[in-house]
Design a protein around this motif. Structure first.
Motif, PDB file in Angstrom:
ATOM      1  N   GLY A 101      44.171 137.631  42.216  1.00  0.00           N
ATOM      2  CA  GLY A 101      43.770 138.946  43.338  1.00  0.00           C
ATOM      3  C   GLY A 101      43.846 138.013  45.196  1.00  0.00           C
ATOM      4  N   GLY A 102      44.699 138.625  46.251  1.00  0.00           N
ATOM      5  CA  GLY A 102      44.523 136.995  47.014  1.00  0.00           C
ATOM      6  C   GLY A 102      43.286 137.941  47.903  1.00  0.00           C
ATOM      7  N   SER A 103      41.997 138.803  47.863  1.00  0.00           N
ATOM      8  CA  SER A 103      40.825 138.696  48.295  1.00  0.00           C
ATOM      9  C   SER A 103      39.733 138.368  47.168  1.00  0.00           C
ATOM     10  N   GLU A 104      38.732 138.104  47.747  1.00  0.00           N
ATOM     11  CA  GLU A 104      37.745 138.035  47.230  1.00  0.00           C
ATOM     12  C   GLU A 104      37.271 139.080  46.618  1.00  0.00           C
ATOM     13  N   ASP A 105      37.133 140.287  47.221  1.00  0.00           N
ATOM     14  CA  ASP A 105      37.229 141.428  46.569  1.00  0.00           C
ATOM     15  C   ASP A 105      37.838 142.056  45.691  1.00  0.00           C
ATOM     16  N   VAL A 106      38.756 141.533  45.695  1.00  0.00           N
ATOM     17  CA  VAL A 106      40.226 142.090  44.413  1.00  0.00           C
ATOM     18  C   VAL A 106      39.495 141.140  43.253  1.00  0.00           C
ATOM     19  N   ARG A 107      39.244 140.032  43.350  1.00  0.00           N
ATOM     20  CA  ARG A 107      38.424 138.899  42.135  1.00  0.00           C
ATOM     21  C   ARG A 107      37.419 139.277  42.012  1.00  0.00           C
ATOM     22  N   ALA A 151      51.977 147.261  33.941  1.00  0.00           N
ATOM     23  CA  ALA A 151      50.950 147.037  34.968  1.00  0.00           C
ATOM     24  C   ALA A 151      51.099 145.349  35.112  1.00  0.00           C
ATOM     25  N   VAL A 152      50.853 144.442  33.868  1.00  0.00           N
ATOM     26  CA  VAL A 152      50.041 143.342  33.520  1.00  0.00           C
ATOM     27  C   VAL A 152      51.802 142.687  34.474  1.00  0.00           C
ATOM     28  N   GLU A 153      53.228 142.720  33.337  1.00  0.00           N
ATOM     29  CA  GLU A 153      54.225 142.381  33.895  1.00  0.00           C
ATOM     30  C   GLU A 153      54.814 142.993  35.220  1.00  0.00           C
ATOM     31  N   THR A 154      53.765 143.713  35.571  1.00  0.00           N
ATOM     32  CA  THR A 154      54.436 143.971  37.439  1.00  0.00           C
ATOM     33  C   THR A 154      54.349 143.217  38.311  1.00  0.00           C
ATOM     34  N   LEU A 155      52.245 143.414  38.138  1.00  0.00           N
ATOM     35  CA  LEU A 155      51.312 142.411  38.453  1.00  0.00           C
ATOM     36  C   LEU A 155      51.506 141.115  38.855  1.00  0.00           C
ATOM     37  N   GLN A 156      51.995 140.299  37.474  1.00  0.00           N
ATOM     38  CA  GLN A 156      52.816 138.932  37.225  1.00  0.00           C
ATOM     39  C   GLN A 156      53.344 138.582  38.440  1.00  0.00           C
ATOM     40  N   ARG A 157      54.116 139.642  39.279  1.00  0.00           N
ATOM     41  CA  ARG A 157      55.228 139.014  39.873  1.00  0.00           C
ATOM     42  C   ARG A 157      55.052 139.067  41.486  1.00  0.00           C
ATOM     43  N   LEU A 158      53.723 139.402  41.400  1.00  0.00           N
ATOM     44  CA  LEU A 158      53.429 139.586  43.047  1.00  0.00           C
ATOM     45  C   LEU A 158      51.749 138.768  42.819  1.00  0.00           C
ATOM     46  N   GLY A 202      48.899 137.841  46.716  1.00  0.00           N
ATOM     47  CA  GLY A 202      48.169 138.429  48.129  1.00  0.00           C
ATOM     48  C   GLY A 202      47.902 139.671  48.627  1.00  0.00           C
ATOM     49  N   PRO A 203      48.150 140.030  48.750  1.00  0.00           N
ATOM     50  CA  PRO A 203      47.879 141.190  49.544  1.00  0.00           C
ATOM     51  C   PRO A 203      48.944 142.476  48.674  1.00  0.00           C
ATOM     52  N   GLU A 204      50.421 141.849  48.185  1.00  0.00           N
ATOM     53  CA  GLU A 204      50.931 142.698  47.475  1.00  0.00           C
ATOM     54  C   GLU A 204      50.620 143.140  46.294  1.00  0.00           C
ATOM     55  N   PHE A 205      50.400 142.214  45.173  1.00  0.00           N
ATOM     56  CA  PHE A 205      49.033 141.764  44.653  1.00  0.00           C
ATOM     57  C   PHE A 205      47.752 142.678  44.257  1.00  0.00           C
ATOM     58  N   ASP A 206      46.757 142.546  45.068  1.00  0.00           N
ATOM     59  CA  ASP A 206      46.244 143.763  45.653  1.00  0.00           C
ATOM     60  C   ASP A 206      46.133 144.888  45.590  1.00  0.00           C
ATOM     61  N   LYS A 207      47.015 145.518  46.344  1.00  0.00           N
ATOM     62  CA  LYS A 207      47.435 147.085  46.356  1.00  0.00           C
ATOM     63  C   LYS A 207      47.999 147.553  45.391  1.00  0.00           C
ATOM     64  N   GLU A 208      48.760 146.811  44.683  1.00  0.00           N
ATOM     65  CA  GLU A 208      49.402 147.786  43.290  1.00  0.00           C
ATOM     66  C   GLU A 208      48.443 147.521  41.986  1.00  0.00           C
ATOM     67  N   PHE A 209      47.647 146.178  41.981  1.00  0.00           N
ATOM     68  CA  PHE A 209      46.238 146.601  41.829  1.00  0.00           C
ATOM     69  C   PHE A 209      45.176 147.390  41.913  1.00  0.00           C
ATOM     70  N   ALA A 210      44.879 147.328  43.156  1.00  0.00           N
ATOM     71  CA  ALA A 210      43.973 148.646  43.110  1.00  0.00           C
ATOM     72  C   ALA A 210      44.747 150.214  43.377  1.00  0.00           C
ATOM     73  N   ASP A 211      46.099 150.757  43.378  1.00  0.00           N
ATOM     74  CA  ASP A 211      46.265 151.558  42.749  1.00  0.00           C
ATOM     75  C   ASP A 211      46.364 152.294  41.726  1.00  0.00           C
ATOM     76  N   TYR A 212      46.746 150.965  41.127  1.00  0.00           N
ATOM     77  CA  TYR A 212      47.192 151.409  39.372  1.00  0.00           C
ATOM     78  C   TYR A 212      45.406 151.576  39.065  1.00  0.00           C
ATOM     79  N   MET A 213      44.458 150.542  39.119  1.00  0.00           N
ATOM     80  CA  MET A 213      42.880 150.317  38.581  1.00  0.00           C
ATOM     81  C   MET A 213      43.161 151.635  39.418  1.00  0.00           C
ATOM     82  N   ALA A 214      42.799 152.744  40.193  1.00  0.00           N
ATOM     83  CA  ALA A 214      42.263 153.869  40.763  1.00  0.00           C
ATOM     84  C   ALA A 214      42.903 155.241  40.042  1.00  0.00           C
ATOM     85  N   SER A 215      44.054 155.178  39.546  1.00  0.00           N
ATOM     86  CA  SER A 215      44.806 155.937  38.554  1.00  0.00           C
ATOM     87  C   SER A 215      44.406 155.927  37.380  1.00  0.00           C
TER      88      SER A 215
END
Length: 163
Positions: free
Chosen positions: A52-58, A97-104, A106-119
């Motif tokens: 996670g790029g931010s403390e909130d995501v971690r 999602a794991v495969e996608t997130l492993q390639r990201l 910082g902020p790109e990781f955080d956004k993709e992670f948060a969007d996936y988790m919300a859905s």
């Protein structure tokens, strides 16, 4: 041409009717899927806690790990009673999602992670609400108990994704 269209339309209508009538999973199916979902959330939480790029995501990642380990423990206890095999498998969606997130990062990781988790949380809440209405058996009771946790995760994911 006309008969084929009518047949296709009838087939589609019948499929939709059968799907909605048969959407309710058995307690065993629900529990098996819930354990796979717990495994998935734990795996994604571990990834978020690490990358996670931010403390909130971690922090959200760690909450997923903690909450879904507890949920899996409860599901595992029920699984023994219902003769459902426990599993370490994650869902196909989560693996993607794991495969996608492993390639990201910082902020790109955080956004993709948060969007996936919300859905993902929205889908889980729908399934758990459906099962929660299934009476006073142990699995619907488990679903009712887990709903507030899933709703909390949805709120966290939405706040992180800006929705």
């Amino acid at each position: 041409m006309r008969p084929k269209l009518m047949f296709a339309g009838m087939t589609m209508a019948m499929s939709c009717a059968l799907a909605s009538a048969g959407m309710a999973k058995s307690d065993k199916e629900f529990l098996s899927d819930a354990m796979k979902a717990d495994n998935s959330e734990i795996r994604l939480g571990e990834l978020a806690a690490q990358k996670g790029g931010s403390e909130d995501v971690r922090s959200f990642g760690q909450a997923l790990i903690d909450d879904h380990r507890k949920a899996k423990d409860e599901a595992t206890a029920l699984a023994g009673d219902l003769e459902v095999k426990t599993t370490a498998i994650i869902t196909v969606d989560a693996q993607n999602a794991v495969e996608t997130l492993q390639r990201l990062s910082g902020p790109e990781f955080d956004k993709e992670f948060a969007d996936y988790m919300a859905s993902n949380q929205e889908k889980a809440i729908t399934e758990f609400k459906e099962k929660a209405g299934g009476g006073d058996r142990p699995v619907p009771e488990f679903a009712r108990k887990m709903l507030p946790i899933l709703q909390k995760h949805l709120q966290l994911a939405q706040s992180l994704s800006g929705h």
